[in-house]
Design a protein around this motif. Structure first.
Motif, PDB file in Angstrom:
ATOM      1  N   VAL A 180       7.093  -6.041 -10.134  1.00 16.98           N
ATOM      2  CA  VAL A 180       6.385  -5.195 -10.520  1.00 16.98           C
ATOM      3  C   VAL A 180       6.111  -3.913  -9.296  1.00 16.98           C
ATOM      4  O   VAL A 180       5.786  -4.484  -8.569  1.00 16.98           O
ATOM      5  CB  VAL A 180       5.002  -5.492 -10.859  1.00 16.98           C
ATOM      6  N   PHE A 181       6.348  -2.842 -10.320  1.00 18.60           N
ATOM      7  CA  PHE A 181       6.598  -1.441  -9.714  1.00 18.60           C
ATOM      8  C   PHE A 181       4.703  -0.539  -9.625  1.00 18.60           C
ATOM      9  O   PHE A 181       4.585  -0.671 -10.936  1.00 18.60           O
ATOM     10  CB  PHE A 181       7.619  -0.410 -10.600  1.00 18.60           C
ATOM     11  N   ILE A 182       4.183  -0.355  -8.561  1.00 23.28           N
ATOM     12  CA  ILE A 182       3.225  -0.563  -8.799  1.00 23.28           C
ATOM     13  C   ILE A 182       2.906   1.043  -7.577  1.00 23.28           C
ATOM     14  O   ILE A 182       3.403   1.241  -6.403  1.00 23.28           O
ATOM     15  CB  ILE A 182       2.010  -1.032  -7.937  1.00 23.28           C
ATOM     16  N   THR A 183       1.918   2.535  -8.091  1.00 24.41           N
ATOM     17  CA  THR A 183       1.838   3.619  -7.575  1.00 24.41           C
ATOM     18  C   THR A 183       0.272   3.319  -7.715  1.00 24.41           C
ATOM     19  O   THR A 183      -0.146   3.041  -8.396  1.00 24.41           O
ATOM     20  CB  THR A 183       1.969   4.124  -9.043  1.00 24.41           C
ATOM     21  N   GLY A 184       0.064   4.145  -7.176  1.00 24.31           N
ATOM     22  CA  GLY A 184      -1.157   4.051  -6.175  1.00 24.31           C
ATOM     23  C   GLY A 184      -1.927   2.433  -5.324  1.00 24.31           C
ATOM     24  O   GLY A 184      -2.855   2.458  -5.342  1.00 24.31           O
ATOM     25  N   ALA A 185      -0.869   2.073  -4.970  1.00 21.17           N
ATOM     26  CA  ALA A 185      -1.213   0.749  -4.358  1.00 21.17           C
ATOM     27  C   ALA A 185      -2.248   0.408  -3.331  1.00 21.17           C
ATOM     28  O   ALA A 185      -3.038  -0.292  -2.973  1.00 21.17           O
ATOM     29  CB  ALA A 185      -0.396  -0.282  -4.129  1.00 21.17           C
ATOM     30  N   THR A 186      -2.622   1.620  -2.836  1.00 19.30           N
ATOM     31  CA  THR A 186      -3.225   1.624  -1.794  1.00 19.30           C
ATOM     32  C   THR A 186      -4.836   2.351  -2.105  1.00 19.30           C
ATOM     33  O   THR A 186      -5.386   2.824  -1.101  1.00 19.30           O
ATOM     34  CB  THR A 186      -2.706   2.732  -0.648  1.00 19.30           C
ATOM     35  N   GLY A 187      -4.897   2.743  -2.834  1.00 17.42           N
ATOM     36  CA  GLY A 187      -6.604   3.476  -3.280  1.00 17.42           C
ATOM     37  C   GLY A 187      -7.291   2.540  -4.568  1.00 17.42           C
ATOM     38  O   GLY A 187      -6.951   0.855  -3.996  1.00 17.42           O
ATOM     39  N   PHE A 188      -8.144   3.164  -4.652  1.00 16.88           N
ATOM     40  CA  PHE A 188      -9.336   1.921  -4.517  1.00 16.88           C
ATOM     41  C   PHE A 188      -9.183   0.562  -5.583  1.00 16.88           C
ATOM     42  O   PHE A 188      -9.513   0.469  -6.027  1.00 16.88           O
ATOM     43  CB  PHE A 188     -10.744   3.084  -4.870  1.00 16.88           C
ATOM     44  N   LEU A 189      -8.816   1.686  -6.637  1.00 14.87           N
ATOM     45  CA  LEU A 189      -7.954   0.294  -8.152  1.00 14.87           C
ATOM     46  C   LEU A 189      -7.024   0.240  -7.615  1.00 14.87           C
ATOM     47  O   LEU A 189      -6.934  -1.347  -8.404  1.00 14.87           O
ATOM     48  CB  LEU A 189      -8.506   1.300  -9.316  1.00 14.87           C
ATOM     49  N   GLY A 190      -5.865   0.129  -7.498  1.00 17.46           N
ATOM     50  CA  GLY A 190      -4.674   0.226  -7.137  1.00 17.46           C
ATOM     51  C   GLY A 190      -4.679  -1.514  -6.903  1.00 17.46           C
ATOM     52  O   GLY A 190      -3.538  -2.201  -6.834  1.00 17.46           O
TER      53      GLY A 190
END
Length: 65
Positions: A3-13
């Protein structure tokens, strides 16, 4: 699954990332600046520094989602 995840360091990610890791997915996670300490050493996570405008073609071709 890979899986490629953008925003993984954010609140929802970060919750998406933790859920994916919990079920055994390998995650490629893009980040722009820093990775919080609690996320740095997760198993099956590869951190990639960059932005949405960068060319992620090679990695995306290897991912399922």
């Amino acid at each position: 699954m890979k899986v490629f995840i953008t925003g993984a360091t954010g609140f929802l990610g970060r919750y998406v990332l933790l859920a994916a890791v919990a079920v055994g997915h390998k995650c490629y996670c893009m980040h722009r600046s820093f990775v919080p300490a609690e996320l740095q050493n997760l198993d099956n996570v590869i951190w990639l520094k960059g932005g949405l405008r960068d060319d992620w073609t090679d990695i995306l071709n290897d991912c399922d989602a």
